[in-house]
Scaffold this motif. Structure first.
Motif, PDB file in Angstrom:
ATOM      1  N   UNK A 105     -15.852  -7.439 -96.032  1.00  0.00           N
ATOM      2  CA  UNK A 105     -16.656  -7.179 -97.050  1.00  0.00           C
ATOM      3  C   UNK A 105     -16.610  -5.936 -97.727  1.00  0.00           C
ATOM      4  N   UNK A 106     -16.540  -4.913 -97.099  1.00  0.00           N
ATOM      5  CA  UNK A 106     -16.105  -3.712 -97.753  1.00  0.00           C
ATOM      6  C   UNK A 106     -14.722  -3.647 -98.705  1.00  0.00           C
ATOM      7  N   UNK A 107     -13.789  -4.761 -98.423  1.00  0.00           N
ATOM      8  CA  UNK A 107     -12.719  -4.739 -99.272  1.00  0.00           C
ATOM      9  C   UNK A 107     -12.836  -4.806-100.699  1.00  0.00           C
ATOM     10  N   UNK A 108     -14.175  -5.711-100.806  1.00  0.00           N
ATOM     11  CA  UNK A 108     -14.439  -5.886-102.314  1.00  0.00           C
ATOM     12  C   UNK A 108     -15.696  -5.384-102.928  1.00  0.00           C
ATOM     13  N   UNK A 109     -16.458  -4.686-101.845  1.00  0.00           N
ATOM     14  CA  UNK A 109     -17.953  -4.340-102.113  1.00  0.00           C
ATOM     15  C   UNK A 109     -17.965  -2.737-102.124  1.00  0.00           C
ATOM     16  N   UNK A 110     -17.251  -2.143-101.295  1.00  0.00           N
ATOM     17  CA  UNK A 110     -17.231  -0.815-101.261  1.00  0.00           C
ATOM     18  C   UNK A 110     -16.250   0.117-101.876  1.00  0.00           C
TER      19      UNK A 110
END
Length: 146
Positions: free
Chosen positions: A64-69
């Motif tokens: 998730x962090x790949x695109x959101x963080x």
């Protein structure tokens, strides 16, 4: 507003403050989260702070962090030394990754000396207790500006 900074915490870190305080200190994970959030006040970044005892959940959050963080700080705890899955998930990220540990794994048992996550991290903060998270926040704030 920029993307948030993710801080992910692995197994047993929900017991901070009561589990082996001589090694991990008396601060709780909520104490650490509060100080990290305070450091981000006045910046363009919010905080996503999570803990799981489950490897697959941590993998999902890393993905998730790949695109959101904008950056990832991770204390993989015991998964540091065992999880190729966390390593593979981290390798898919193009954002800065900081590995964070309360204790210094290199000053402990030999099985703790190897980290899979380190192979994907920009840097490591270890051995400073709960203040290490604050140091990691300061590091990623510098890295995301570059």
């Amino acid at each position: 507003m920029s993307k948030p900074i993710y801080v992910l915490n692995g197994p047993n870190l929900n017991l901070l403050g009561v589990r082996e305080p001589e090694i991990y200190g008396y601060d709780t994970l909520a104490d650490i989260e509060s100080r990290c959030a305070a450091l981000l006040e006045g910046t363009d970044h919010s905080l996503v702070f999570r803990q799981s005892n489950h490897e697959g959940q941590l993998v999902d959050w890393i993905q998730e962090a790949r695109t959101e963080a904008s950056a990832l700080i991770i204390n993989p705890a015991a998964y540091t030394h065992t999880s190729v899955a966390l390593y593979d998930a981290c390798k898919a990220l193009s954002i800065p990754i900081i590995e964070c540990h309360l204790s210094n794994p290199h000053a402990r048992e030999s099985f703790r000396h190897h980290s899979y996550v380190s192979l994907a991290a920009k840097g490591i903060v270890a051995g400073f207790g709960s203040i290490g998270y604050e140091l990691a926040i300061r590091a990623v704030l510098t890295l995301v500006k570059q």
